[in-house]
Design a protein around this motif. Structure first.
Motif, short mmCIF file in Angstrom:
data_model
loop_
_atom_site.label_atom_id
_atom_site.label_comp_id
_atom_site.label_asym_id
_atom_site.label_seq_id
_atom_site.Cartn_x
_atom_site.Cartn_y
_atom_site.Cartn_z
N THR A 80 68.35 -16.52 -35.44
CA THR A 80 67.58 -16.31 -34.39
C THR A 80 67.20 -15.16 -33.70
O THR A 80 66.16 -14.88 -33.10
CB THR A 80 68.24 -17.15 -33.11
OG1 THR A 80 69.46 -16.43 -32.83
CG2 THR A 80 68.30 -18.50 -33.50
N MET A 81 68.19 -13.92 -34.01
CA MET A 81 67.86 -12.54 -33.85
C MET A 81 68.04 -11.62 -34.88
O MET A 81 69.03 -12.16 -35.77
CB MET A 81 68.98 -12.19 -32.63
CG MET A 81 68.72 -13.01 -31.10
SD MET A 81 66.97 -12.15 -30.48
CE MET A 81 67.56 -10.50 -30.20
N LEU A 93 54.67 2.91 -34.71
CA LEU A 93 55.13 3.20 -35.94
C LEU A 93 56.52 2.48 -35.98
O LEU A 93 56.87 1.82 -37.19
CB LEU A 93 55.19 4.63 -36.29
CG LEU A 93 55.78 5.07 -37.66
CD1 LEU A 93 55.06 4.19 -38.79
CD2 LEU A 93 55.94 6.53 -37.73
N ALA A 94 57.45 2.87 -35.28
CA ALA A 94 58.65 2.38 -35.40
C ALA A 94 58.80 0.88 -35.25
O ALA A 94 59.64 0.17 -36.09
CB ALA A 94 59.84 2.98 -34.30
N ASP A 95 58.20 0.44 -34.22
CA ASP A 95 58.22 -1.24 -34.17
C ASP A 95 57.50 -1.61 -35.61
O ASP A 95 58.12 -2.91 -36.22
CB ASP A 95 57.55 -1.51 -32.89
CG ASP A 95 57.57 -2.90 -32.77
OD1 ASP A 95 58.48 -3.27 -32.38
OD2 ASP A 95 56.47 -3.73 -32.73
N THR A 120 59.41 -11.53 -32.65
CA THR A 120 58.62 -10.54 -31.60
C THR A 120 59.68 -9.91 -31.16
O THR A 120 60.90 -10.23 -31.21
CB THR A 120 58.25 -11.71 -30.42
OG1 THR A 120 57.53 -10.85 -29.53
CG2 THR A 120 59.40 -12.20 -29.79
N THR A 121 59.38 -8.44 -30.68
CA THR A 121 60.15 -7.56 -30.38
C THR A 121 60.93 -8.04 -29.02
O THR A 121 60.16 -8.47 -28.29
CB THR A 121 59.58 -6.34 -30.13
OG1 THR A 121 58.70 -6.09 -31.59
CG2 THR A 121 60.47 -5.10 -29.85
N VAL A 122 62.20 -7.89 -28.82
CA VAL A 122 62.96 -8.28 -27.50
C VAL A 122 63.28 -6.82 -26.91
O VAL A 122 63.29 -6.54 -25.78
CB VAL A 122 64.18 -8.93 -27.89
CG1 VAL A 122 65.04 -9.27 -26.57
CG2 VAL A 122 63.73 -10.32 -28.49
N ALA A 153 63.48 -11.02 -31.75
CA ALA A 153 63.74 -12.56 -31.73
C ALA A 153 63.00 -13.38 -33.02
O ALA A 153 61.88 -13.15 -33.22
CB ALA A 153 63.14 -13.15 -30.44
N MET A 154 63.71 -13.92 -33.72
CA MET A 154 63.10 -14.73 -34.90
C MET A 154 62.48 -16.07 -34.47
O MET A 154 63.21 -16.95 -33.95
CB MET A 154 64.06 -14.90 -35.98
CG MET A 154 64.84 -13.41 -36.55
SD MET A 154 63.90 -12.19 -36.65
CE MET A 154 63.10 -12.83 -38.39
#
Length: 154
Positions: free
Chosen positions: A125-126, A76-78, A96-98, A150-151
């Motif tokens: 980029t982030m 949920l948080a992500d 994407t989640t780093v 990360a974008m």
């Protein structure tokens, strides 16, 4: 899924993306986007763009003892943070989640959970954010989450 940044990005866009972009198991959580915020109010100097999502209670999300499991809360948080970043960006952008750090504060059972996601920094980029998970019944915190994304090129 293509959207131009700086285009008008509304609640219907956020809901459509939730239904089209995320993995089927995330969609099975039946998350609902209740609010997005991308325009700073004049009277809120410390405001941050964000989103509010709801995860309806389901026995399928509970571990032994009827407590909503941490994995569902982290998903949920992500997901809420992705929607918040898209709202701040005013359009779809792959990411994407780093990193995601979750501090669980108390158990929640037999109640919906709200995710108030805020973008701390939207970068090229982030991007970085924080999410407060709240029990919908009493609006008390369940967990605090900080995350980095990360974008990706689009």
């Amino acid at each position: 899924m293509q959207m131009q940044p700086d285009a008008e990005f509304g609640l219907s866009d956020a809901r459509r993306i939730l239904g089209e972009v995320f993995a089927p198991w995330v969609q099975d959580l039946n998350l609902a986007v209740e609010r997005i915020e991308h325009a700073q109010p004049a009277d809120a100097p410390d405001w941050q763009p964000g989103a509010l999502l709801r995860m309806p209670f389901s026995e399928r999300l509970c571990r032994n003892g009827g407590v909503v499991c941490g994995q569902a809360l982290m998903a949920l948080a992500d997901t809420a943070m992705v929607i918040a970043i898209l709202a701040a960006n005013r359009g779809y952008r792959p990411m994407t989640t780093v990193d995601q750090t979750t501090h669980f504060m108390r158990a929640v059972s037999s109640m919906d959970v709200l995710a108030d996601a805020r973008v701390v920094r939207l970068g090229r980029t982030m991007s970085f954010g924080r999410v407060t998970l709240l029990s919908a019944g009493d609006n008390k915190p369940v967990a605090m989450v900080s995350s980095a994304f990360a974008m990706l090129p689009g």
